[in-house]
Enzyme design. Structure first.
Site, PDB file in Angstrom:
ATOM      1  N   GLN A   1      -5.237  -3.161  10.497  1.00 52.41           N
ATOM      2  CA  GLN A   1      -3.852  -2.615  11.534  1.00 52.41           C
ATOM      3  C   GLN A   1      -4.802  -1.679  12.140  1.00 52.41           C
ATOM      4  O   GLN A   1      -4.058  -0.046  12.401  1.00 52.41           O
ATOM      5  CB  GLN A   1      -3.361  -2.334  10.390  1.00 52.41           C
TER       6      GLN A   1
ATOM      7  N   ARG B   1       5.338  -7.118  10.741  1.00 52.75           N
ATOM      8  CA  ARG B   1       6.015  -6.130  10.754  1.00 52.75           C
ATOM      9  C   ARG B   1       7.369  -7.619  10.471  1.00 52.75           C
ATOM     10  O   ARG B   1       8.803  -7.174   9.657  1.00 52.75           O
ATOM     11  CB  ARG B   1       6.326  -5.687  11.910  1.00 52.75           C
TER      12      ARG B   1
ATOM     13  N   ASP C   1      -1.707   7.806   3.581  1.00 48.43           N
ATOM     14  CA  ASP C   1      -0.988   6.436   4.384  1.00 48.43           C
ATOM     15  C   ASP C   1      -2.409   6.331   5.855  1.00 48.43           C
ATOM     16  O   ASP C   1      -2.651   6.790   6.317  1.00 48.43           O
ATOM     17  CB  ASP C   1      -0.047   6.037   4.275  1.00 48.43           C
ATOM     18  N   GLU C   2      -2.261   4.473   5.684  1.00 51.80           N
ATOM     19  CA  GLU C   2      -2.664   4.723   6.742  1.00 51.80           C
ATOM     20  C   GLU C   2      -4.654   5.038   7.533  1.00 51.80           C
ATOM     21  O   GLU C   2      -4.235   5.376   8.379  1.00 51.80           O
ATOM     22  CB  GLU C   2      -2.076   4.584   8.111  1.00 51.80           C
TER      23      GLU C   2
ATOM     24  N   LYS D   1       0.394  -0.858  -0.199  1.00 57.36           N
ATOM     25  CA  LYS D   1       0.192   0.196  -0.035  1.00 57.36           C
ATOM     26  C   LYS D   1       0.508   1.396  -0.202  1.00 57.36           C
ATOM     27  O   LYS D   1       0.363   2.581  -0.615  1.00 57.36           O
ATOM     28  CB  LYS D   1      -0.807   0.030   1.572  1.00 57.36           C
ATOM     29  N   THR D   2       2.045   1.249   0.606  1.00 57.40           N
ATOM     30  CA  THR D   2       3.175   2.420   0.717  1.00 57.40           C
ATOM     31  C   THR D   2       4.001   2.197  -0.176  1.00 57.40           C
ATOM     32  O   THR D   2       3.911   3.342  -0.937  1.00 57.40           O
ATOM     33  CB  THR D   2       3.490   2.511   1.807  1.00 57.40           C
TER      34      THR D   2
HETATM   35  P1  ATP Z   1       1.888  -1.787   5.995  1.00 52.54           P
HETATM   36  O1  ATP Z   1      -0.036  -2.333   6.150  1.00 52.54           O
HETATM   37  O2  ATP Z   1       2.509  -2.936   6.685  1.00 52.54           O
HETATM   38  O3  ATP Z   1       1.404  -0.939   5.548  1.00 52.54           O
HETATM   39  P2  ATP Z   1       1.769  -2.200   3.072  1.00 52.54           P
HETATM   40  O4  ATP Z   1       1.279  -2.218   2.710  1.00 52.54           O
HETATM   41  O5  ATP Z   1       2.406  -0.820   2.656  1.00 52.54           O
HETATM   42  O6  ATP Z   1       1.924  -2.821   4.519  1.00 52.54           O
HETATM   43  P3  ATP Z   1       4.899  -1.769   2.190  1.00 52.54           P
HETATM   44  O7  ATP Z   1       5.243  -1.452   2.677  1.00 52.54           O
HETATM   45  O8  ATP Z   1       3.963  -1.021   1.278  1.00 52.54           O
HETATM   46  O9  ATP Z   1       3.098  -2.561   2.076  1.00 52.54           O
HETATM   47  O10 ATP Z   1       5.504  -2.607   1.060  1.00 52.54           O
HETATM   48  C1  ATP Z   1       5.937  -3.811   1.418  1.00 52.54           C
HETATM   49  C2  ATP Z   1       6.875  -4.860   1.588  1.00 52.54           C
HETATM   50  O11 ATP Z   1       6.861  -5.434   0.244  1.00 52.54           O
HETATM   51  C3  ATP Z   1       8.527  -3.607   1.072  1.00 52.54           C
HETATM   52  O12 ATP Z   1       9.209  -3.978   1.440  1.00 52.54           O
HETATM   53  C4  ATP Z   1       8.174  -2.714  -0.446  1.00 52.54           C
HETATM   54  O13 ATP Z   1       9.180  -2.757  -1.095  1.00 52.54           O
HETATM   55  C5  ATP Z   1       7.920  -4.475  -0.690  1.00 52.54           C
HETATM   56  N1  ATP Z   1       6.802  -4.851  -2.113  1.00 52.54           N
HETATM   57  C6  ATP Z   1       5.624  -4.248  -2.514  1.00 52.54           C
HETATM   58  N2  ATP Z   1       5.117  -4.849  -3.376  1.00 52.54           N
HETATM   59  C7  ATP Z   1       5.745  -4.820  -4.132  1.00 52.54           C
HETATM   60  C8  ATP Z   1       6.637  -5.642  -5.714  1.00 52.54           C
HETATM   61  N3  ATP Z   1       5.455  -5.195  -6.704  1.00 52.54           N
HETATM   62  N4  ATP Z   1       7.992  -5.853  -5.909  1.00 52.54           N
HETATM   63  C9  ATP Z   1       8.463  -6.132  -4.674  1.00 52.54           C
HETATM   64  N5  ATP Z   1       8.649  -5.555  -3.493  1.00 52.54           N
HETATM   65  C10 ATP Z   1       7.242  -5.017  -3.503  1.00 52.54           C
HETATM   66 MG    MG Z   2       2.289   1.277   4.842  1.00 49.94          MG
END
Ligand code: ATP
Ligand code: MG
Length: 751
Positions: free
Chosen positions: A249, A609, A218-219, A32-33
């Site tokens: 979350q 995490r 975000d969040e 997402k981030t």
């Molecule tokens: P959270 O819910 O904990 O905030 P999130 O959904 O925001 O998590 P991110 O932090 O954006 O998730 O991504 C998690 C990890 O996966 C990061 O290290 C990111 O770089 C990696 N990642 C996400 N998408 C891809 C992708 N398509 N290819 C490779 N790595 C990815």
């Molecule tokens: Mg995130």
């Protein structure tokens, strides 16, 4: 295009969908981030949107910093022009430009919580309010809450029958007037005032609507009402709003976060496109499976799919410690195995850096034991989003009392506590005493004593000073006679310090009590040890720990933080400590769990995490106010699949319980009834449970073979509770499962 190549199809869609409302609703670690950062880069690079027209809001400064770095890496140039910020700093920036329209000067000051308290107290004093009946902290909390809901002082209508509310209305009004006089605003005002500004001055709103052409949050699950209102106002015209979040979350409900915001988004923005992301890129399969198992127990959630192509990875490691010190040692030992450092002998596979490792705990007080052990192992650490244990206000307060007892001429400590809790010896009096002490060349404390023989102080003040001196002298005598932990307890009760915190009853106050409690635990623990502990040796030890910041490398450190702070972050190696009933889930006020599902989400946030390795630990005993207490395993451990966990070798020596069924399970008795009789021996020994055994109860352990006078032979399946109330469940060959009070069971232990 190269940017989009780094994304999976769903993520790509979320990046390309730049116009109109978009909700990305997805589980942890699904990118997402990442989508937000790529969107920003895409808007600038491909759609030629000016960086000035983009606003991205995140939750903490750390998250904002990280997002900026990620965008800079993608764009390969500075992301300075882009507005990436927390809600609060974005609002502060807007107010710096326009607050004059609300009658404040643009050079306004922002009051932090302490300033807020001081002002509030002054206002309440002026109104002659009894602090016991109307506690300033409770008032502050209520005012913050009203602000979070967007309710200004003039719009708050108290119920006619509620005395507290009626007073609150007045205090709120007067408090705002006081802030206004001082040209100051508090944190809550930052959001509230921008909201007002937008409502009252459509021209200003329009200018920001024009500026913020693309808004991202975000969040989003943790936004409160007023934050959501702000966003809605900003994007009203163009509706280019992209929010990302995960209802699983949502962990700030207690602070007014409205998970409803995310669930209602589609209603508020009828043309919303919804994108779900299902692939987790962060964690190994084992870690993800564990997380999914825990969170699916929650009833109030939207179902989501989350899978990963990542390798299975290592099993989760569970360590059952004897006490918190043992737990902390485990953490330090494991860290040493992972990191190659000249200081440690390396037994493990040292391929990690300190910065790859994080330790999460539920409450701040838990950091104390961990910090001490890390210092001992010379492992550099940093506390994220908080203070080190000994830097916390309440700890410094208690230590100041103790220092003053040892050394009456310690003027700094004296000044710190002389009016704490308030005993009517104010700043003015202390100033005069300060001058007097210089004149007579006396220490401040001696000057206080000397002033009693003179008559330049008003009689009331003199009386209070006398009272204070007597109290301190009394403590000094007590210090000779009783143990350090007893002295500290006495001090906290006699001065009324503890009582005041209890009266406040806020989360903040409870957390302070927990920290003080932890300090007393440490003392009691040392007193149980072999070396003699005196007040002096204790203070010496503490000052050593407090002055330890030998580590030069500011970057490469283990991160310690509460689970709340961990949101959005990721680390290759994660330790989650204190998986015990009462801690996680946390019983906030005495014995009740405030919100079990929120505690479970917190646990989910913690687990998710971890990228490569997750360590879980719990302690059999944990002390409260210096008294050891047996703690039961967290129900969340029960929710983890058995196959995903390995038990750390060392702790088999003392016996661990891996998955005992515990009394909270609804299906407890049925599952026992259905259970298998034949526990294998090796499994039985793994399931040992050491039982608190103060006055000659049976040293029962699960797996033990026992004989009952009536039911005959059987095996212990589960043990619940302790002391007189302890119950034991035994599977008898003759009658099946029986749950008996250990005390009256008359059991004979066979093996
Ligand atoms: P959270 O819910 O904990 O905030 P999130 O959904 O925001 O998590 P991110 O932090 O954006 O998730 O991504 C998690 C990890 O996966 C990061 O290290 C990111 O770089 C990696 N990642 C996400 N998408 C891809 C992708 N398509 N290819 C490779 N790595 C990815
Ligand atoms: Mg995130």
């Amino acid at each position: 295009m190269s940017l989009l190549n780094d994304l999976n199809p769903a993520q790509r869609k979320a990046v390309l969908e730049t116009e109109g409302p978009l909700l990305v609703f997805a589980g942890a670690g699904s990118g997402k981030t990442r989508v937000l950062t790529y969107r920003i880069a895409y808007l600038i690079q491909e759609k030629k949107v000016s960086p000035r027209n983009i606003l991205a809001v995140t939750f903490t400064n750390k998250a904002a910093e990280e997002m900026r770095e990620r965008v800079e890496r993608l764009l390969r140039w500075s992301a300075k022009g882009i507005w990436i910020s927390t809600f609060h700093s974005a609002c502060a920036r807007i107010l710096r430009q326009h607050i004059d329209r609300l009658g404040f000067g643009r050079n306004f000051v922002i009051y932090d919580e302490d300033d807020q308290q001081r002002h509030l107290k002054a206002v309440m004093k002026e109104m002659n309010l009894d602090f016991k009946m109307f506690h300033p902290m409770a008032m502050q909390n209520k005012i913050d809450q009203l602000k979070n809901e967007g309710i200004t002082a003039d719009r708050f209508h108290p119920s006619q029958f509620n005395i507290f509310e009626k007073r609150l209305a007045l205090v709120y009004q007067k408090y705002q007037e006081d802030l206004h006089r001082n040209n100051g605003v508090d944190f809550g005002d930052l959001l509230l005032f921008v909201n007002l500004l937008f409502k009252k001055h459509p021209d200003i709103l329009r200018s920001y609507q024009g500026l913020c052409q693309y808004v991202m949050v975000d969040e989003f699950q943790d936004t409160n009402l007023i934050q959501y209102q702000l966003i809605k106002q900003l994007v009203q015209e163009h509706q280019n709003i992209c929010v990302v979040g995960d209802d699983d979350q949502s962990i700030y409900r207690w602070r007014g976060a409205e998970v409803g915001n995310i669930l209602n988004f589609e209603r508020d923005f009828p043309n919303t496109k919804v994108i779900t992301l299902e692939q987790n890129y962060r964690s190994t399969r084992h870690i993800l499976q564990a997380a999914n198992h825990v969170v699916k127990q929650n009833r109030l959630r939207k179902k989501k799919i989350l899978w990963t192509e990542n390798p299975e990875g290592e099993l989760l490691t569970l360590f059952v410690a004897e006490d918190e010190a043992d737990e902390a040692q485990f953490v330090a030992r494991q860290i040493s195995k992972h990191v190659n450092s000249p200081l440690q002998g390396n037994a493990g596979n040292p391929d990690k850096q300190y910065r790859d490792i994080a330790v999460f705990y539920r409450i701040n007080a838990q950091s104390r034991a961990i910090e001490e052990e890390l210092v001992k192992h010379q492992i550099p650490y940093t506390i994220v989003g908080g203070l080190r244990f000994y830097d916390r206000k309440e700890i410094k307060d208690v230590l100041a009392y103790l220092r003053l007892i040892v050394n009456p001429s310690d003027g700094i400590s004296l000044k710190r506590i002389v009016n704490l809790p308030p005993r009517g010896i104010g700043d003015k009096t202390m100033e005069r005493l300060g001058l007097f002490s210089k004149e007579r060349n006396l220490s401040l404390y001696e000057a206080m004593k000397a002033s009693l023989k003179e008559d330049w102080l008003p009689p009331g003040v003199r009386e209070r000073i006398e009272g204070f001196i007597q109290l301190m002298e009394w403590f000094r005598q007590e210090a000779e006679a009783i143990s350090l932990s007893q002295l500290t307890m006495t001090l906290l009760t006699k001065t009324g310090y503890l009582e005041r915190l209890k009266e406040e009853g806020t989360d903040e106050a409870l957390s302070r009590i927990e920290n003080i409690d932890e300090l007393i635990n440490l003392m009691a623990e040392l007193e149980r040890g072999e070396e003699e502990v005196t007040l002096e040796t204790f203070l010496e030890r503490v000052s050593l720990v407090t002055s330890v910041d030998l580590y030069e490398n500011k970057e490469n450190r283990v991160s310690l933080m509460t689970l709340h702070c961990a949101k959005g972050l990721e680390f290759p190696i994660v330790f989650m400590v204190g998986l015990e009933e009462g801690l996680l889930p946390h019983y906030r006020r005495g014995e009740e769990i405030e919100d079990l599902e929120e505690e479970r989400r917190l646990c989910y946030v913690g687990i998710t995490r971890a990228k490569e390795k997750l360590y879980l630990s719990r302690s059999e005993r944990r002390s409260t106010f210096g008294v050891g207490r047996a703690n039961l395993a967290s129900r969340f451990l029960d929710e983890l699949p058995f196959e995903l966990i390995e038990v750390e070798e060392k702790e088999r020596r003392m016996g661990s319980l891996l998955r005992q069924k515990t009394f909270w399970s609804d299906d407890f008795s049925q599952s026992v009834d259905k259970a298998d009789f034949s526990i294998r021996e090796d499994e039985a020994s793994r399931r040992e449970e050491i039982v608190f055994n103060p006055d000659g109860f049976y040293p029962l352990r699960t797996g033990m073979k026992v004989r009952h006078p009536k039911f005959g032979d059987g095996r212990v399946k589960a043990i619940e509770g302790m002391n007189e109330d302890q119950k034991v469940t035994i599977l008898f060959k003759s009658v099946g499962a029986k749950r008996l009070k250990t005390r009256y069971a008359n059991l004979e232990i066979l093996e």
